[in-house]
Scaffold this motif. Structure first.
Motif, short mmCIF file in Angstrom:
data_model
loop_
_atom_site.label_atom_id
_atom_site.label_comp_id
_atom_site.label_asym_id
_atom_site.label_seq_id
_atom_site.Cartn_x
_atom_site.Cartn_y
_atom_site.Cartn_z
N ALA A 1 -13.61 -22.72 12.17
CA ALA A 1 -12.46 -22.73 13.08
C ALA A 1 -11.52 -21.59 12.71
N ARG A 2 -11.20 -20.76 13.69
CA ARG A 2 -10.38 -19.57 13.45
C ARG A 2 -8.93 -19.95 13.16
N HIS A 3 -8.44 -20.94 13.85
CA HIS A 3 -7.07 -21.39 13.59
C HIS A 3 -6.99 -22.87 13.97
N ILE A 4 -6.40 -23.66 13.08
CA ILE A 4 -6.31 -25.11 13.29
C ILE A 4 -4.85 -25.50 13.47
N ARG B 1 -2.22 -27.82 4.87
CA ARG B 1 -2.29 -26.35 4.88
C ARG B 1 -3.39 -25.86 3.95
N HIS C 1 -12.43 -26.30 9.21
CA HIS C 1 -12.26 -24.98 8.59
C HIS C 1 -13.60 -24.47 8.06
N ASP C 2 -14.33 -25.33 7.40
CA ASP C 2 -15.63 -24.93 6.85
C ASP C 2 -16.62 -24.60 7.96
N GLY D 1 -6.62 -25.94 5.67
CA GLY D 1 -6.86 -25.00 6.74
C GLY D 1 -5.97 -25.11 7.95
N ALA E 1 -9.61 -31.63 8.75
CA ALA E 1 -9.22 -30.23 8.80
C ALA E 1 -10.14 -29.37 7.94
N GLN E 2 -10.49 -29.86 6.77
CA GLN E 2 -11.38 -29.11 5.88
C GLN E 2 -12.75 -28.91 6.52
#
Length: 329
Positions: A284-287, A301, A280-281, A304, A276-277
């Protein structure tokens, strides 16, 4: 007592409308078991427009097949001896009698409508059922579950519905009971997806970031695909990987704004936060994460993850929010 039954408008769907033939078959069979003397079958394409000759013929033949081939009308009481059905019948009768008594105490049906007694009870039952549909506890095949984004629309006649003028009857002082279809909120999202496809050549999309091996992610990737496509959001599948950098690279290559991590709880326990990190890095706009987070929620959370999708969750609200996120971007 002569019982005339109609199949329900509220159960019809515009999407995957052929399934309405099966719904009508079950409804006619149930009405026949319940002792209906006449049954009107709504054509399967009615929610989409004015049915053509084929749809009308299928609607007529639905009850003819049950009458002439299944011999549904040749048994006086086909449910006799079924403890389950008899118990449900008794419960239905007791509940209905209680409602009849309430209506009579209010002064009859017209007075009960003026007092909003009947409307309030219908609204409560409707809200409970709508909540189950939104959470996909009550499944609408082809609409809330097992959608087909490439399906063809049914053929209907070229005619527009006519809205009747107000009756002008001053006696009608109560709130009307408007007909609804429970699939309509999901279909509104599918309509939005179709408009985006028409205007931009591309549907809204979500990347399924598959973590681990096929044995790890297939079940939840399948769930996530059905989940998002019920709202018209096409699922872009990726090859499985245990390397967060590889998932991030696949995300960048896809050009998709929304991402959903898919894997097993065992893999999530050791790899989900890092994956997820990395997503996000990578921007990604929304995971999303397919499954329940359990004790990992805080860490996920922080890395991200914005939402978790699982059976029993409010799918409709999550899908509507996904469109809001895409519009905001």
């Amino acid at each position: 007592l002569f019982i005339a039954a109609d199949t329900a408008w509220r159960m019809l769907t515009q999407r995957d409308s052929d399934v309405n033939m099966l719904r009508a078959t079950m409804a006619v069979f149930s009405a026949g078991l319940g002792g209906a003397n006449s049954i009107t079958v709504l054509p399967h394409s009615l929610a989409f427009g004015l049915p053509d000759a084929f749809a009308r013929r299928i609607a007529r033949n639905t009850q003819l097949v049950l009458l002439e081939e299944s011999n549904l009308a040749k048994v006086a009481d086909p449910a006799a001896g079924s403890g389950g059905i008899e118990t449900l019948t008794r419960q239905l009768c007791e509940a209905a009698w209680t409602l009849f008594q309430e209506i009579e105490k209010a002064g009859g049906a017209f007075a009960a409508l003026e007092q909003n007694l009947i409307q309030a009870k219908v609204a409560a039952a409707r809200a409970a059922h709508a909540a189950n549909v939104a959470r996909r506890k009550d499944v609408l095949t082809g609409a809330s579950e097992f959608p087909n984004l490439n399906e063809k629309a049914p053929t209907v006649l070229d005619a527009r519905p006519v809205t009747p003028p107000p009756s002008g009857d001053a006696k009608l002082t109560f709130e009307a009971l408007a007909p609804i279809r429970f699939a309509a909120p999901f279909e509104a999202l599918r309509d939005a997806s179709d408009r985006m496809l028409r205007d931009t050549g591309r549907r809204p999309q979500v990347l399924l970031a598959n973590l681990g091996t096929a044995a790890d992610f297939t079940a939840r990737a399948t769930f996530a695909k059905s989940f998002f496509e019920a709202g018209g959001i096409a699922a872009v599948e990726s090859e499985g990987s245990t390397d967060p950098a590889a998932l991030a690279a696949a995300f960048k290559q896809s050009g998709v704004a929304l991402v959903c991590l898919c894997s097993s709880d065992k893999v999530y326990a050791t790899q989900a936060v890092a994956a997820a990190q990395a997503l996000h890095d990578a921007g990604a706009r929304h995971i999303y994460l397919a499954g329940r987070p359990g004790e990992l929620e805080a860490g996920l959370r922080a890395a991200g993850v914005g939402d978790f999708i699982a059976a029993g969750g409010d799918a409709l609200a999550t899908l509507q929010a996904a469109y809001d996120k895409m519009r905001a971007s």
